[in-house]
Scaffold this motif. Structure first.
Motif, short mmCIF file in Angstrom:
data_model
loop_
_atom_site.label_atom_id
_atom_site.label_comp_id
_atom_site.label_asym_id
_atom_site.label_seq_id
_atom_site.Cartn_x
_atom_site.Cartn_y
_atom_site.Cartn_z
N LEU A 173 0.83 -1.20 0.00
CA LEU A 173 0.00 0.00 0.00
C LEU A 173 0.87 1.27 0.00
O LEU A 173 0.57 2.25 -0.69
CB LEU A 173 -0.92 0.00 1.21
CG LEU A 173 -1.93 -1.15 1.27
CD1 LEU A 173 -2.74 -1.08 2.56
CD2 LEU A 173 -2.86 -1.11 0.06
N CYS A 188 -9.11 3.08 -3.48
CA CYS A 188 -9.01 2.37 -2.20
C CYS A 188 -9.68 3.12 -1.06
O CYS A 188 -9.93 2.54 0.00
CB CYS A 188 -7.53 2.14 -1.85
SG CYS A 188 -6.69 0.95 -2.91
N THR A 218 -5.79 4.01 -8.61
CA THR A 218 -5.98 2.93 -7.65
C THR A 218 -5.97 3.45 -6.23
O THR A 218 -6.73 2.98 -5.37
CB THR A 218 -4.88 1.87 -7.84
OG1 THR A 218 -4.86 1.41 -9.19
CG2 THR A 218 -5.13 0.68 -6.92
#
Length: 274
Positions: A29, A250, A246
């Motif tokens: 992440l 999230c 992305t």
């Protein structure tokens, strides 16, 4: 004294392993976020900090696709699928634990076998049916095949099966209806389990790509996963913009988890105690 030292070393080893596992879980992440701030010349570097931070990737991602519209589509579809699957799984699980009827084990066995059937095996008839109803391009086309989930039904049944039967019998003696017993006695004691299952169902629906790709028309009605795929092509790949899009995608899942964090942790603790 020796036992005390052993206890200290054991604690150090356990915490060291936990820190290592946490690092392994969080590092992808972190890499996703920092890569979204790297320019085209730095995106392939192994630097852990962007040397020339830029917002160009986010600007390009917002210009290339209707990012927030797609996020809205994904949120609506995922919440709808999650709600429908929770409702059907709760009703199915309660029926299986509440009543004994001929063929009950057969029904549960068929439900388990249904879970083993891949969605790709029924994708063509579902596509034909959606076209026949004129729903192609409509969000309902994505939602309808996922109204019920065998996985959700089995998981909920396992949780409901451990619920004290004495409470259900007491409610019946008091003259409460089955629905009132379900909503007033069972569900309040199953909030943590339902929350943890709900976030799993939400994530499963959020990550779905193949079926929405078949039934949507254009980017305006598409979920975010289709938009992310548009940054990957046969000629060039826009990795920086993909990372930026992305990262934004999230955020809803992170918010949902933070909102339900307490109940999810309580659910895992109960399962661990059992």
């Amino acid at each position: 004294m020796i036992q005390s030292k052993k206890h200290v070393w054991s604690s150090v080893v356990k915490h060291g392993l936990l820190i290592l596992l946490a690092f392994v879980a969080v590092f992808p992440l972190y890499w996703l976020v920092i890569s979204s701030f790297k320019d085209a010349g730095e995106i392939y570097s192994a630097s852990l900090i962007p040397m020339r931070p830029t917002l160009e990737n986010y600007v390009y991602a917002l210009q290339e696709i209707p990012l927030f519209r797609m996020l809205g589509n994904s949120v609506v579809v995922s919440l709808s699928v999650m709600a429908c699957q929770l409702v059907t799984s709760v009703l199915t699980a309660y029926a299986l634990i509440r009543w004994d009827f001929p063929g009950k084990k057969v029904v549960y066995g068929l439900l388990t076998l249904t879970w083993l059937v891949p969605f790709q095996a029924i994708m063509v008839p579902n596509y034909v049916q959606v076209n026949a109803w004129g729903l192609k391009g409509n969000p309902l086309a994505i939602i309808l095949p996922y109204l019920a989930s065998a996985f959700a039904c089995i998981s909920m049944y396992q949780s409901f099966n451990s619920f004290p039967r004495a409470l259900l019998d007491a409610a019946r003696l008091e003259g409460r209806s089955e629905l009132r017993t379900l909503f007033c006695i069972v569900l309040p004691n199953m909030k943590s389990t339902i929350a943890s299952l709900g976030i799993l169902l939400f994530i499963n629906s959020w990550n779905e790509y193949m079926w929405p790709m078949l039934v949507v028309n254009g980017q305006e009605s598409a979920p975010i996963q289709i938009g992310l795929k548009s940054f990957l092509g046969s000629d060039t790949n826009s990795w920086g913009s993909l990372m930026a899009a992305t990262t934004i995608s999230c955020i809803p899942i992170l918010v949902l988890y933070l909102f339900m964090q307490k109940r999810i942790v309580n659910s895992f603790m109960k399962w661990g105690i059992k």
